[in-house]
Write an enzyme that holds these catalytic residues in place. Structure first.
Site: not given
Length: 399
Positions: A142, A170-172, A175
């Site tokens: 991220d 970015v990860d969130l 997802g």
């Protein structure tokens, strides 16, 4: 199983770890799917060892991404572990994985292998970069992607060095986007019976997160300026300090500005000044106007300002710390945080799913699982293994 939940009966095999993949699986679990999370027998998901501990093998980080799941352990480096994972995948509607590039093919858990035996499978792969490009094998993190996609460059105050977001945005975002794409693939399967290979990468999602700032940069062929807590085109709009704490003030139009000057800070002459009469003019002269406004707000208690702003019809609010926000009457009344406990009796708080149907929030059916606590139950339910069979796998280090 709660048959009233939207995804009740849907089987999801979560082969992912850390954040983006587990969040996609959690979204499906929150909506009622039966999510089985596969973890390494010894170390589990990496995030079990990150941050504040909650019990022997759980952490706050892990708990935030793994409610409404069951945990089983499998050593996917062993042929028997790979065989069991394939059997579980072939009984699932959805598989989610974020292994290193090429890792699933070595284990026989890649899309092509599984789809050949299960054409209706919806298979979600999450990578760092374009899976068809020259950086396909490069791992995605991220923080790195925040830097590479310009997000750190637009965050923070004018003149400040690049600054990451407070959470792994970015990860969130990846997802949540993966969860949406999986649901779209499931809807398509309802029409034609065919599964799909859903592919998300962090870099794509990071570029998307630049949204209107990204569009401005493309149009102007230059980086947009940083505005921190302020708005690039609305003034006054942002975070300001009252005498006893920060608050958000959002003066969205000229009529609101007139009421703000007259009824909140008692400076009606500011609204009559041609430099500040329109939002366009205020944006041009923001460096002259904002110090005047800040000085007036800093003289007044926050509670009094919030009342005056509300009466004037100007959107506003307190700026709270994370703990204040989570324990606020607003959050508590909405059921945003729940108290539950791990199966070993350790009490843990969990954030409630944000989804509501017919006014009812989706429930936390299962607390964040302890490592492998559902192994025996899942292998018996899905593969018919008895206790002796599970014990044999455990003795061999497979589970």
């Amino acid at each position: 199983m709660n048959a009233s939940l939207p995804l009740s009966g849907l089987r999801v095999l979560d082969l992912s770890r850390v954040l983006a993949g587990p969040l996609a699986a959690q979204v499906l679990g929150d909506l009622g799917a039966d999510v089985v999370k596969v973890e390494h027998p010894a170390r589990g998901d990496d995030t079990r060892d990150w941050g504040v501990r909650t019990g022997a093998r759980n952490s706050a980080y892990f708990n935030s991404m793994n409610r409404n799941k069951r945990s089983i352990t499998l050593d996917l480096q062993q042929p028997e572990g790979q065989r069991i994972a394939r059997e579980l995948a072939l009984q699932s509607d959805v598989v989610i994985q974020n292994f290193k590039f090429g890792g699933t093919a070595k284990m026989g858990l890649d899309y092509d292998t599984l789809a050949a035996a299960h054409p209706g499978l919806v298979y979600c792969s999450i990578t760092g970069y374009d899976p068809t490009g020259p950086e396909a094998a490069r791992p995605g993190y991220d923080l790195v992607v925040q830097g590479e996609t310009g997000l750190m460059g637009l965050n923070g105050e004018e003149g400040q060095a690049p600054l990451k977001f407070g959470v792994a945005m970015v990860d969130l975002f990846t997802g949540m986007s993966a969860g949406q794409a999986i649901l779209a693939a499931l809807w398509a399967r309802e029409r034609n019976g065919q599964g799909r290979h859903v592919q998300l990468c962090l870099h794509d999602c990071g570029i998307m997160l630049s949204v209107y700032y990204g569009m401005e940069a493309l149009i102007q062929q230059a980086d947009p300026p940083k505005y921190g807590n302020a708005h690039p085109s609305i003034v006054p709009y942002g975070v300001f300090d009252a005498a006893d704490g920060p608050l958000v003030v959002t003066v969205g139009n000229n009529a609101q500005f007139q009421r703000f000057c007259r009824d909140v800070i008692q400076r009606p002459e500011l609204a009559e000044d041609e430099r500040y009469a329109t939002n366009a003019a205020r944006s041009i002269h923001r460096h002259e106007l904002l110090p005047l406004i800040k000085a007036e707000l800093a003289r007044r208690p926050r509670h009094d300002l919030l009342e005056a702003l509300a009466q004037a019809g100007i959107p506003c609010g307190e700026v709270l710390g994370v703990m204040e926000a989570l324990t606020s009457p607003r959050t508590q009344a909405a059921g945003g945080v729940l108290q539950t406990q791990l199966t070993d009796g350790t009490p843990v708080p969990v954030q409630a799913p944000p989804y509501r149907f017919e006014g009812a929030r989706m429930p936390v059916r299962l607390p964040p699982p302890m490592l492998g606590e559902h192994t025996a139950a899942v292998l018996h339910e899905r593969l018919g293994l008895d206790a002796a069979g599970v014990d044999a796998l455990r003795a061999a280090g497979v589970v």
